[in-house]
Motif scaffolding. Structure first.
Motif, short mmCIF file in Angstrom:
data_model
loop_
_atom_site.label_atom_id
_atom_site.label_comp_id
_atom_site.label_asym_id
_atom_site.label_seq_id
_atom_site.Cartn_x
_atom_site.Cartn_y
_atom_site.Cartn_z
N SER A 98 0.83 -1.20 -0.09
CA SER A 98 -0.21 -0.04 -0.02
C SER A 98 0.71 1.35 0.00
O SER A 98 0.31 2.24 -0.38
CB SER A 98 -0.88 -0.10 1.47
N HIS A 99 2.02 0.98 0.37
CA HIS A 99 2.90 2.27 0.43
C HIS A 99 4.31 2.06 -0.70
O HIS A 99 5.03 2.86 -0.31
CB HIS A 99 3.46 2.37 1.70
N ARG A 100 3.84 1.39 -1.64
CA ARG A 100 5.15 1.25 -2.51
C ARG A 100 5.48 2.17 -3.44
O ARG A 100 6.58 2.34 -4.02
CB ARG A 100 4.83 -0.33 -3.33
N ASP A 101 4.64 3.24 -3.65
CA ASP A 101 5.09 4.64 -4.33
C ASP A 101 5.69 5.71 -3.33
O ASP A 101 6.16 6.47 -3.93
CB ASP A 101 3.77 4.94 -4.77
N LEU A 102 5.87 5.39 -2.03
CA LEU A 102 6.61 6.20 -1.26
C LEU A 102 8.29 6.23 -1.76
O LEU A 102 8.68 5.23 -2.09
CB LEU A 102 6.53 5.86 0.08
N PRO A 103 8.75 7.34 -1.90
CA PRO A 103 10.17 7.24 -2.13
C PRO A 103 10.95 6.62 -1.11
O PRO A 103 10.80 6.79 0.01
CB PRO A 103 10.47 8.87 -2.31
N MET A 104 11.67 5.93 -1.58
CA MET A 104 13.01 5.02 -0.90
C MET A 104 13.97 4.80 -1.67
O MET A 104 14.19 4.58 -2.67
CB MET A 104 12.32 3.77 -0.44
N SER A 105 15.10 5.14 -0.88
CA SER A 105 16.32 4.86 -1.60
C SER A 105 16.99 3.57 -1.80
O SER A 105 16.48 2.57 -1.41
CB SER A 105 17.54 5.69 -0.72
N GLU A 106 17.87 3.29 -2.83
CA GLU A 106 18.24 1.88 -3.05
C GLU A 106 18.65 1.17 -1.83
O GLU A 106 18.58 0.09 -1.59
CB GLU A 106 19.21 1.87 -4.32
N GLU A 107 19.45 2.02 -0.99
CA GLU A 107 19.99 1.54 0.27
C GLU A 107 18.94 0.84 1.06
O GLU A 107 18.85 0.01 1.85
CB GLU A 107 20.92 2.40 0.93
N GLN A 108 18.08 1.85 1.30
CA GLN A 108 16.77 1.32 2.19
C GLN A 108 15.97 0.41 1.72
O GLN A 108 15.71 -0.52 2.30
CB GLN A 108 15.71 2.82 2.36
N GLU A 109 15.63 0.46 0.25
CA GLU A 109 15.15 -0.80 -0.29
C GLU A 109 15.98 -2.11 0.18
O GLU A 109 15.50 -3.04 0.30
CB GLU A 109 14.88 -0.63 -1.60
N LYS A 110 17.16 -2.00 -0.08
CA LYS A 110 18.29 -3.28 0.09
C LYS A 110 17.84 -3.80 1.51
O LYS A 110 17.76 -4.79 2.01
CB LYS A 110 19.36 -2.76 -0.17
N GLN A 118 16.62 -7.12 3.15
CA GLN A 118 17.36 -8.03 3.99
C GLN A 118 16.83 -8.31 5.39
O GLN A 118 16.96 -9.51 5.81
CB GLN A 118 18.81 -7.52 4.10
N GLU A 119 16.27 -7.41 5.97
CA GLU A 119 15.62 -7.58 7.08
C GLU A 119 14.35 -8.50 7.11
O GLU A 119 14.36 -9.50 7.76
CB GLU A 119 14.93 -6.25 7.61
N ILE A 120 13.75 -8.46 5.94
CA ILE A 120 12.65 -9.24 5.69
C ILE A 120 13.11 -10.56 5.60
O ILE A 120 12.69 -11.68 6.11
CB ILE A 120 11.65 -8.82 4.64
N ASP A 121 13.97 -10.68 4.72
CA ASP A 121 14.34 -12.12 4.42
C ASP A 121 15.16 -12.69 5.86
O ASP A 121 15.12 -14.03 6.05
CB ASP A 121 15.66 -12.16 3.50
N PHE A 122 15.66 -12.05 6.71
CA PHE A 122 16.32 -12.47 7.82
C PHE A 122 15.30 -13.05 8.86
O PHE A 122 15.34 -14.19 9.39
CB PHE A 122 16.94 -11.25 8.47
N LEU A 123 14.11 -12.20 8.81
CA LEU A 123 12.91 -12.78 9.48
C LEU A 123 12.24 -14.03 8.96
O LEU A 123 11.76 -14.77 9.70
CB LEU A 123 11.91 -11.69 9.81
N GLU A 168 15.97 1.38 8.47
CA GLU A 168 15.56 2.61 8.25
C GLU A 168 14.53 2.49 7.04
O GLU A 168 14.61 2.80 5.93
CB GLU A 168 16.53 3.73 7.96
N VAL A 169 13.24 2.39 7.61
CA VAL A 169 12.06 2.35 6.48
C VAL A 169 10.98 3.35 7.14
O VAL A 169 11.06 3.63 8.25
CB VAL A 169 11.63 1.10 6.30
N LYS A 170 10.06 3.58 6.29
CA LYS A 170 9.04 4.22 6.61
C LYS A 170 8.28 3.82 7.93
O LYS A 170 7.95 2.63 7.96
CB LYS A 170 8.06 4.39 5.61
N ASP A 171 7.86 4.70 8.76
CA ASP A 171 7.29 4.42 10.24
C ASP A 171 6.05 3.48 9.92
O ASP A 171 6.03 2.45 10.75
CB ASP A 171 6.79 5.54 10.88
N ILE A 172 5.23 3.65 8.96
CA ILE A 172 4.07 2.68 9.13
C ILE A 172 4.37 1.09 8.80
O ILE A 172 3.88 0.18 9.23
CB ILE A 172 2.92 3.25 8.21
N ILE A 173 5.56 1.06 7.89
CA ILE A 173 5.82 -0.22 7.50
C ILE A 173 6.72 -0.72 8.50
O ILE A 173 6.67 -2.06 8.97
CB ILE A 173 6.81 -0.32 6.24
#
Length: 303
Positions: free
Chosen positions: A236-248, A252-257, A283-288
């Motif tokens: 639902s928030h995939r259109d929010l701006p996020m740097s390549e480092e943040q996406e990575k 990684q965090e999700i894969d770890f979990l 460092e991701v958006k607060d809602i996520i």
């Protein structure tokens, strides 16, 4: 189109209950009436608790309907208008006493009562009331004694299948709302099965909803839901701006979990803690991030 032939236990038990109800109708009352058989079909529910609930609604709803029907007929006679009036009276009375769940059974009983081949509606009503009682009690007895419902093993298989799909396809799922919605429908079914297991915890012949196995299964369903909520939040928030480092970092965090989530579901008999968590938060958006933390906390409970 490939046809699947599958006969479930509930299907078999429904047939047994109908046979018992019709047997009573034929051999005890000397008549062939489908009223008891219909009552048996309605009362054969997926849980024992729901079957017992139907007993009250069906029996007392039928009796109330027949009383209303007899009262109206005795006062105004039997014709289409008085039958309709009797139905209205029964529905209003059910509403007044706060038992609208019995309304359908009351109206159904009134309509069937006037199928009597003679004018002896009282005898006809009494006989059909007894057959209704026989039908619902047959269904409850069969449901309780003959292979009482057990959903644990089937639910565990469903949870494993859905969770594995979430783990393997999460990156594509967050880009496709329709696929996420389909998975949400599956998880809702799992949550409904948990509710059904809880409903039957009072009945000794049915696996208890208070058992350790049930508690662990409920935690797995909760964990599955937390993961899906996280993915829905990202979608639902995939259109929010996020740097390549943040996406990575988020990936990684999700894969770890997910690796630990996999251990929780597919590994057994561990003597040591399954995993530990770092305190650092991506460092991701607060809602996520909130859903990510919920998912973390649910995993912590599974240690």
């Amino acid at each position: 189109m490939k046809l699947q032939f599958r006969v479930g236990l509930r299907t078999i038990k429904t047939g047994i209950a109908v046979a018992i109800a019709l047997g009573f109708s034929w051999y005890v009352f000397g008549i062939y009436s489908g009223m008891g058989a219909v009552a048996a079909i309605v009362a054969m529910q997926p849980t024992i608790h729901r079957s017992f609930k139907i007993v009250f609604n069906r029996i007392f709803g039928t009796i109330l309907g027949l009383v209303c029907g007899l009262a109206v007929v005795a006062t105004l006679g039997a014709n289409p208008l008085t039958i309709g009036l009797a139905v209205i009276v029964s529905l209003v009375f059910n509403s007044m006493i706060g038992r609208t769940d019995m309304s359908t059974f009351a109206a159904f009983a009134i309509v069937l009562m006037f199928e009597s081949p003679t004018g002896d509606y009282a005898h006809y009503a009494l006989t059909r009331s007894l057959l209704t009682v026989v039908g619902v009690l047959s269904a409850v007895a069969v449901n309780y004694i003959v292979f009482p419902p057990h959903y644990e093993d089937r639910l565990l298989l469903f949870v494993k299948k859905t969770t594995k799909q979430l783990m393997e396809d999460w990156r594509s799922l967050v880009k496709d709302d329709s696929k996420l919605l389909a998975v949400r429908k599956q998880v809702l079914k799992h949550e409904e099965m948990i509710i059904m297991l809880q409903e039957d915890q009072k009945y000794p012949l049915v696996a208890s909803g208070q058992s350790e196995a049930f508690i662990q299964l409920k935690q797995l369903v909760d964990l599955e839901d937390k993961l899906l909520l996280l993915l829905e939040s990202i979608a639902s928030h995939r259109d929010l701006p996020m740097s390549e480092e943040q996406e990575k970092a988020l990936g990684q965090e999700i894969d770890f979990l997910l690796s630990h989530h996999y251990d929780v579901i597919f590994s057994h008999e561990r003597n040591q803690p399954m995993f530990t968590f770092d305190q650092e938060i991506s460092e991701v958006k607060d809602i996520i991030n909130g859903h990510l933390l919920d998912y973390r906390e649910q995993l912590e409970k599974m240690k």
